[in-house]
Design a protein around this motif. Sequence first.
Motif, PDB file in Angstrom:
ATOM      1  N   ALA A 182      37.544  31.889  44.746  1.00 54.98           N
ATOM      2  CA  ALA A 182      38.330  31.207  43.712  1.00 54.98           C
ATOM      3  C   ALA A 182      38.651  32.166  42.579  1.00 54.98           C
ATOM      4  CB  ALA A 182      37.573  29.992  43.190  1.00 54.98           C
ATOM      5  N   ALA A 183      37.663  32.964  42.165  1.00 56.32           N
ATOM      6  CA  ALA A 183      37.892  33.930  41.089  1.00 56.32           C
ATOM      7  C   ALA A 183      38.902  34.985  41.495  1.00 56.32           C
ATOM      8  CB  ALA A 183      36.566  34.582  40.693  1.00 56.32           C
ATOM      9  N   ALA A 184      38.814  35.451  42.741  1.00 60.85           N
ATOM     10  CA  ALA A 184      39.736  36.487  43.214  1.00 60.85           C
ATOM     11  C   ALA A 184      41.176  35.982  43.206  1.00 60.85           C
ATOM     12  CB  ALA A 184      39.338  36.933  44.611  1.00 60.85           C
ATOM     13  N   ALA A 185      41.400  34.770  43.718  1.00 60.08           N
ATOM     14  CA  ALA A 185      42.752  34.209  43.713  1.00 60.08           C
ATOM     15  C   ALA A 185      43.222  33.945  42.287  1.00 60.08           C
ATOM     16  CB  ALA A 185      42.788  32.928  44.533  1.00 60.08           C
ATOM     17  N   ALA A 186      42.323  33.469  41.438  1.00 61.10           N
ATOM     18  CA  ALA A 186      42.695  33.207  40.049  1.00 61.10           C
ATOM     19  C   ALA A 186      43.108  34.490  39.345  1.00 61.10           C
ATOM     20  CB  ALA A 186      41.543  32.535  39.311  1.00 61.10           C
ATOM     21  N   ALA A 231      46.423  38.689  30.966  1.00 63.84           N
ATOM     22  CA  ALA A 231      46.263  39.987  31.614  1.00 63.84           C
ATOM     23  C   ALA A 231      44.836  40.498  31.471  1.00 63.84           C
ATOM     24  CB  ALA A 231      47.255  40.998  31.025  1.00 63.84           C
ATOM     25  N   ASP A 232      44.275  40.393  30.267  1.00 60.28           N
ATOM     26  CA  ASP A 232      42.908  40.854  30.049  1.00 60.28           C
ATOM     27  C   ASP A 232      41.917  40.040  30.875  1.00 60.28           C
ATOM     28  OD1 ASP A 232      43.782  42.778  28.305  1.00 60.28           O
ATOM     29  OD2 ASP A 232      43.144  41.741  26.482  1.00 60.28           O
ATOM     30  N   TYR A 233      42.185  38.748  30.997  1.00 59.58           N
ATOM     31  CA  TYR A 233      41.260  37.896  31.752  1.00 59.58           C
ATOM     32  C   TYR A 233      41.303  38.254  33.237  1.00 59.58           C
ATOM     33  CZ  TYR A 233      38.263  33.817  32.287  1.00 59.58           C
ATOM     34  OH  TYR A 233      37.181  32.987  32.525  1.00 59.58           O
ATOM     35  N   ALA A 234      42.480  38.558  33.754  1.00 60.07           N
ATOM     36  CA  ALA A 234      42.589  39.000  35.153  1.00 60.07           C
ATOM     37  C   ALA A 234      41.783  40.272  35.376  1.00 60.07           C
ATOM     38  CB  ALA A 234      44.059  39.233  35.512  1.00 60.07           C
ATOM     39  N   VAL A 235      41.935  41.242  34.487  1.00 58.44           N
ATOM     40  CA  VAL A 235      41.194  42.497  34.611  1.00 58.44           C
ATOM     41  C   VAL A 235      39.698  42.254  34.500  1.00 58.44           C
ATOM     42  CG1 VAL A 235      40.781  44.751  33.547  1.00 58.44           C
ATOM     43  CG2 VAL A 235      43.121  43.905  33.800  1.00 58.44           C
ATOM     44  N   ASP A 236      39.308  41.389  33.577  1.00 61.21           N
ATOM     45  CA  ASP A 236      37.880  41.110  33.396  1.00 61.21           C
ATOM     46  C   ASP A 236      37.269  40.440  34.631  1.00 61.21           C
ATOM     47  OD1 ASP A 236      37.804  42.246  30.873  1.00 61.21           O
ATOM     48  OD2 ASP A 236      38.104  40.348  29.821  1.00 61.21           O
ATOM     49  N   ILE A 237      38.017  39.534  35.254  1.00 59.60           N
ATOM     50  CA  ILE A 237      37.528  38.924  36.493  1.00 59.60           C
ATOM     51  C   ILE A 237      37.269  40.011  37.536  1.00 59.60           C
ATOM     52  CG2 ILE A 237      38.140  37.489  38.476  1.00 59.60           C
ATOM     53  CD1 ILE A 237      39.685  35.659  36.590  1.00 59.60           C
ATOM     54  N   LEU A 238      38.241  40.882  37.717  1.00 57.79           N
ATOM     55  CA  LEU A 238      38.106  41.900  38.760  1.00 57.79           C
ATOM     56  C   LEU A 238      36.993  42.894  38.452  1.00 57.79           C
ATOM     57  CD1 LEU A 238      41.864  42.537  39.545  1.00 57.79           C
ATOM     58  CD2 LEU A 238      40.227  41.175  40.850  1.00 57.79           C
ATOM     59  N   ARG A 239      36.837  43.257  37.197  1.00 56.16           N
ATOM     60  CA  ARG A 239      35.742  44.165  36.852  1.00 56.16           C
ATOM     61  C   ARG A 239      34.397  43.486  37.110  1.00 56.16           C
ATOM     62  NH1 ARG A 239      36.623  47.087  31.197  1.00 56.16           N
ATOM     63  NH2 ARG A 239      34.898  48.323  32.027  1.00 56.16           N
ATOM     64  N   ARG A 240      34.335  42.174  36.843  1.00 59.37           N
ATOM     65  CA  ARG A 240      33.094  41.442  37.141  1.00 59.37           C
ATOM     66  C   ARG A 240      32.839  41.405  38.643  1.00 59.37           C
ATOM     67  NH1 ARG A 240      28.840  40.346  38.105  1.00 59.37           N
ATOM     68  NH2 ARG A 240      27.622  38.463  37.680  1.00 59.37           N
ATOM     69  N   LEU A 241      33.892  41.207  39.435  1.00 57.21           N
ATOM     70  CA  LEU A 241      33.726  41.122  40.879  1.00 57.21           C
ATOM     71  C   LEU A 241      33.347  42.459  41.505  1.00 57.21           C
ATOM     72  CD1 LEU A 241      36.678  38.755  41.890  1.00 57.21           C
ATOM     73  CD2 LEU A 241      34.239  38.191  41.756  1.00 57.21           C
ATOM     74  N   THR A 242      33.594  43.553  40.822  1.00 60.76           N
ATOM     75  CA  THR A 242      33.215  44.854  41.370  1.00 60.76           C
ATOM     76  C   THR A 242      31.818  45.284  40.941  1.00 60.76           C
ATOM     77  OG1 THR A 242      34.349  45.996  39.538  1.00 60.76           O
ATOM     78  CG2 THR A 242      35.584  45.697  41.585  1.00 60.76           C
ATOM     79  N   ASP A 285      27.673  45.108  41.134  1.00 59.77           N
ATOM     80  CA  ASP A 285      26.867  45.231  42.354  1.00 59.77           C
ATOM     81  C   ASP A 285      26.398  43.902  42.937  1.00 59.77           C
ATOM     82  OD1 ASP A 285      27.181  47.951  42.206  1.00 59.77           O
ATOM     83  OD2 ASP A 285      25.213  48.338  41.314  1.00 59.77           O
ATOM     84  N   ASP A 286      26.294  42.858  42.121  1.00 60.12           N
ATOM     85  CA  ASP A 286      25.832  41.582  42.665  1.00 60.12           C
ATOM     86  C   ASP A 286      26.923  40.846  43.436  1.00 60.12           C
ATOM     87  OD1 ASP A 286      27.119  41.326  40.204  1.00 60.12           O
ATOM     88  OD2 ASP A 286      26.044  39.505  39.651  1.00 60.12           O
ATOM     89  N   PHE A 287      28.176  41.269  43.293  1.00 60.36           N
ATOM     90  CA  PHE A 287      29.284  40.631  44.011  1.00 60.36           C
ATOM     91  C   PHE A 287      29.918  41.543  45.053  1.00 60.36           C
ATOM     92  CE2 PHE A 287      29.904  37.856  40.074  1.00 60.36           C
ATOM     93  CZ  PHE A 287      29.305  36.752  40.661  1.00 60.36           C
ATOM     94  N   LEU A 288      30.123  42.796  44.730  1.00 65.67           N
ATOM     95  CA  LEU A 288      30.808  43.708  45.641  1.00 65.67           C
ATOM     96  C   LEU A 288      29.808  44.404  46.542  1.00 65.67           C
ATOM     97  CD1 LEU A 288      33.561  45.063  46.399  1.00 65.67           C
ATOM     98  CD2 LEU A 288      32.937  46.891  44.789  1.00 65.67           C
ATOM     99  N   ALA A 289      29.997  44.270  47.856  1.00 63.16           N
ATOM    100  CA  ALA A 289      29.124  44.972  48.794  1.00 63.16           C
ATOM    101  C   ALA A 289      29.324  46.480  48.637  1.00 63.16           C
ATOM    102  CB  ALA A 289      29.448  44.543  50.225  1.00 63.16           C
TER     103      ALA A 289
END
Length: 375
Positions: A282-286, A307-318, A320-324
């Motif tokens: 959901a976060a990735a699509a958002a 724009a900042d919120y999109a970047v912040d989501i992606l930085r959070r997803l990268t 270590d607890d989310f990105l393999a």
Amino acid sequence: MPAGFRESADKAWKTASAKLVGLITNHPDRFPLYTEEGKWVVDGEAWTNWCEGFLGGQLWMLSDRADEADRARFRSAAEHYSELIEERKSDNTVHDLGFLFWSTYRRWFEATGDTTKRDVVIEAGRTTASRYREAGQYMPSFRQPDSLFIDIMMNIHMALYAAQQTGDQDMARKAVDHCLTTRRFLMRGDGSASHEGMFDLETGAFLKQTTQQGFSDDGSWARGQAWALYGFGTVYRFTGDLRFLETAIAAADFYIERTGDRFVPPNDWAEPNPVRPYETSAAAAAAGGFWQLAGLVQDRAKARVYADYAVDILRRLTEDDFLASPGEEWEGVLKHGSYHEGKDLGVDESVMWGDYWFLDAVDQIQQFDETQRSR
């Protein structure tokens, strides 16, 4: 663009390269949807047949983003996995042809200019429009003809694209009707989205909001919210109808209000104390929806927020607890995604669409960053 984003993007592509090589090597010509304990499930329960395009779409992106030595291999695989699904262009039993063909054949056409690839996208758009019901003015979900899903907002642009390319005004009318029906009956006053609406088949009258994947009928399923945010923004791009932009903004503001600096929502915001606090797909699509919306709104301050919120989501997803990591045994890219909690399918795992939308958003923001830096 924060300098840290470039490092995050590099991590994402290194992980994706390793995981996709493993997938196409270990499971050639297969299209798994989700993992179990981090391993891709082949021939698992699918509920519906909607995900084959996400693998090819990732391969197309890697044909540009992987290390130079690997790009030809990914390009060949991208073409192959796209060809494997071409016959689905006339599949009128599902509502998800955008997920299949916008992610594959649209990329193929844009990469080559080969109009035969565009023709596949157009045919899939015609098939999407063929599901339209005059009684109720909507395209039904795969589930049954009286059911309307918010998910279709992420696929309806296929009909708009086909209408744009062919000049078919009636097809465009049907697509816009569907979006207006969805806006009226599935979107709520607070900007939240219902997963499903039910209609009377004879009269087309709207009956009630329901859900198949959320916590409750009046809850807010997070992936559906992302579909609304992204989908209504996309439809505004095709139509210029400000009603759709307003709906995308409302959906975006609801997501931010309910998620804040956690950036990654649970499966449904209405669920009290969820056992699984995150739904990364959901976060990735958002993230992609927020990035698109930043380029659509006229208010520069609001654009910067999105724009900042999109970047912040992606930085959070990268993180270590989310990105393999490339070398670990976990076979997907993003952890802590969910397919269907009610059916216990792919819960707290990697899911193919989560990996796709994550990489797609990273890629779009990178393209912007690269363009800015080259000026």
